[in-house]
Design a protein around this motif. Sequence first.
Motif, PDB file in Angstrom:
ATOM      1  N   VAL A 142     -62.811  10.997   1.737  1.00 37.60           N
ATOM      2  CA  VAL A 142     -63.469  10.717   3.009  1.00 37.60           C
ATOM      3  C   VAL A 142     -63.270   9.239   3.325  1.00 37.60           C
ATOM      4  N   THR A 143     -62.803   8.967   4.524  1.00 40.02           N
ATOM      5  CA  THR A 143     -62.488   7.596   4.930  1.00 40.02           C
ATOM      6  C   THR A 143     -63.293   7.222   6.161  1.00 40.02           C
ATOM      7  N   LYS A 144     -63.759   5.972   6.182  1.00 37.09           N
ATOM      8  CA  LYS A 144     -64.484   5.444   7.348  1.00 37.09           C
ATOM      9  C   LYS A 144     -63.620   4.378   8.007  1.00 37.09           C
ATOM     10  N   LEU A 145     -63.413   4.526   9.315  1.00 34.73           N
ATOM     11  CA  LEU A 145     -62.643   3.559  10.086  1.00 34.73           C
ATOM     12  C   LEU A 145     -63.561   2.903  11.103  1.00 34.73           C
ATOM     13  N   THR A 146     -63.631   1.571  11.080  1.00 36.96           N
ATOM     14  CA  THR A 146     -64.521   0.833  11.980  1.00 36.96           C
ATOM     15  C   THR A 146     -63.693   0.034  12.989  1.00 36.96           C
ATOM     16  N   ILE A 147     -64.064   0.166  14.264  1.00 40.01           N
ATOM     17  CA  ILE A 147     -63.340  -0.452  15.370  1.00 40.01           C
ATOM     18  C   ILE A 147     -64.326  -1.273  16.194  1.00 40.01           C
ATOM     19  N   PHE A 148     -63.968  -2.511  16.504  1.00 46.95           N
ATOM     20  CA  PHE A 148     -64.749  -3.324  17.427  1.00 46.95           C
ATOM     21  C   PHE A 148     -63.919  -3.577  18.682  1.00 46.95           C
ATOM     22  N   HIS A 149     -64.584  -3.565  19.828  1.00 46.71           N
ATOM     23  CA  HIS A 149     -63.863  -3.726  21.093  1.00 46.71           C
ATOM     24  C   HIS A 149     -64.765  -4.389  22.122  1.00 46.71           C
ATOM     25  N   TYR A 150     -64.124  -5.055  23.070  1.00 47.60           N
ATOM     26  CA  TYR A 150     -64.838  -5.628  24.217  1.00 47.60           C
ATOM     27  C   TYR A 150     -63.851  -5.642  25.373  1.00 47.60           C
ATOM     28  N   ASN A 151     -64.346  -5.903  26.569  1.00 48.38           N
ATOM     29  CA  ASN A 151     -63.490  -5.810  27.757  1.00 48.38           C
ATOM     30  C   ASN A 151     -64.037  -6.659  28.888  1.00 48.38           C
ATOM     31  N   ASP A 152     -63.135  -7.018  29.807  1.00 46.80           N
ATOM     32  CA  ASP A 152     -63.522  -7.654  31.071  1.00 46.80           C
ATOM     33  C   ASP A 152     -64.340  -8.922  30.877  1.00 46.80           C
ATOM     34  N   LEU A 153     -63.828  -9.823  30.039  1.00 48.85           N
ATOM     35  CA  LEU A 153     -64.498 -11.114  29.881  1.00 48.85           C
ATOM     36  C   LEU A 153     -64.465 -11.895  31.192  1.00 48.85           C
ATOM     37  N   HIS A 154     -63.380 -11.800  31.946  1.00 50.48           N
ATOM     38  CA  HIS A 154     -63.219 -12.492  33.235  1.00 50.48           C
ATOM     39  C   HIS A 154     -63.449 -13.998  33.118  1.00 50.48           C
ATOM     40  N   SER A 155     -63.001 -14.570  32.007  1.00 53.37           N
ATOM     41  CA  SER A 155     -63.122 -16.019  31.780  1.00 53.37           C
ATOM     42  C   SER A 155     -64.562 -16.508  31.872  1.00 53.37           C
ATOM     43  N   LYS A 156     -65.517 -15.630  31.577  1.00 58.04           N
ATOM     44  CA  LYS A 156     -66.927 -16.053  31.498  1.00 58.04           C
ATOM     45  C   LYS A 156     -67.141 -16.630  30.100  1.00 58.04           C
ATOM     46  N   PHE A 157     -66.687 -17.857  29.922  1.00 54.52           N
ATOM     47  CA  PHE A 157     -66.595 -18.414  28.586  1.00 54.52           C
ATOM     48  C   PHE A 157     -67.942 -18.763  27.959  1.00 54.52           C
ATOM     49  N   ASP A 158     -69.022 -18.755  28.744  1.00 56.04           N
ATOM     50  CA  ASP A 158     -70.321 -19.052  28.155  1.00 56.04           C
ATOM     51  C   ASP A 158     -70.707 -18.040  27.081  1.00 56.04           C
ATOM     52  N   GLN A 159     -70.181 -16.804  27.171  1.00 58.30           N
ATOM     53  CA  GLN A 159     -70.483 -15.783  26.173  1.00 58.30           C
ATOM     54  C   GLN A 159     -69.471 -15.757  25.028  1.00 58.30           C
ATOM     55  N   TRP A 160     -68.325 -16.359  25.240  1.00 58.50           N
ATOM     56  CA  TRP A 160     -67.248 -16.233  24.261  1.00 58.50           C
ATOM     57  C   TRP A 160     -67.612 -16.769  22.877  1.00 58.50           C
TER      58      TRP A 160
END
Length: 448
Positions: A3-21
Amino acid sequence: MAVTKLTIFHYNDLHSKFDQWPKLVSFLEEHRTDNTLYFDLGDHADRTHPATEVTRGKLNVRLLERLQPTAVTIGNNEGITFPHDWLAELYEEATFPILLGNVYEADGSRPDWVEETLVLERDGLKIGLFGVTAPYEELYPELGWQIESPYEATKRALKQLAHCDVIIALSHLGFFGDERLADMYPEIDVILGAHTHHVLDEGVMTNGVLIAQAGKYGQYVGEVTLILDGAEVVEKEARLHELSHQAESTDTLALLRSEGAEAERLLDITIAETEGYASDWFGHSPLGELLVEGMVEWCAADVGIIPSGVVLDGLAPGNVTLNMLHRICPHPINPCVLTLDGNTLERFLHDVNEETFTNMHVRGLGFRGTVLGEPSLNQIEQRDGQYYVMGEKLEPNRTYRVATVDMLTFGPLLPYLADQPKRYFMPELLRDVLRETIVARHEVIRKG
């Protein structure tokens, strides 16, 4: 079988809102292991931010390079708001894969910075990846690209990945496009989505395919967990991590401060000196009128109609700098010419004067303002309930070339305009037209 566990992290549409980066980077650094996968789903870059503008998006790629995602795809902001040479050179220093199956050079060749598919191995499993982006069929050719149906590109990618145990799509199609993708191709295990800014707390299962999307602007990081029994996926889960209380990456924060200061310095260039132009979203707006006048000239149109809300502020008397124009007209919106008969033009004028339109708060479509506002017009006036165009009564059967903003032609706001004959002027943005118009008027004033 294991049994194998695969973990994926993702994000989208930052739109250069760098305060959150810096928070997003800190979160991913905390959760990074040798086996986790990290994906950016496009629209990381947005020309509304001065640092993205002056670096032609290279700052965004440098930030991604420091993060080292497993792979990325592009969004419409990279694809159709960047001039061809900007996008062609954007990833030249990137060491991470850019997956994109449905954008080509004008001659039909695949760009050298693109991979159509990618196969990874984790714990003996073959993980197949591919990417597709929203097919703006009328816009990509104006910039020297060919665009293909993402569904046809997906069909081809799946043939190449048929030997894989897990298939993951990197999509910038929007949620409803992802649903269609899932209905058409149930062999996809996970679609990591973007574009429509959906906040899918636990993902959505469509035709056995898990669709995950993580809002916008770096407010969330999505996490997808796959459980495999041997080579068979037996469990799929999605969740979101809200980042408001996440600590910031200090070195990322320092880099962004430095880049922001440099961008401000590079844009502090005086282009003209004027007596000032006021702006009013619900009244006489001299700066809006100057912009629409310049658009009529730029596009060789008969008349012009733009929402005054595209001009966020006025210009005080004195020097005008590039930084000012970027601040008051930040939108990645292009000029457009519509060819309309008199009846359709009258309907257009009626609709943009309706209170429901002028007070509308718009999200997306390139608009970075607050409300649309009343229309700024050129060569159009209304007297005694009758429209006059170029000094004569509007004629129902006459054809008019109307300069306007591309966002009104995409369908959601005024659907009937989407089917009208049109030409987009690219890669010029509204602020480019405003800059050239101010410089031209300033030269006339100075010579006089």
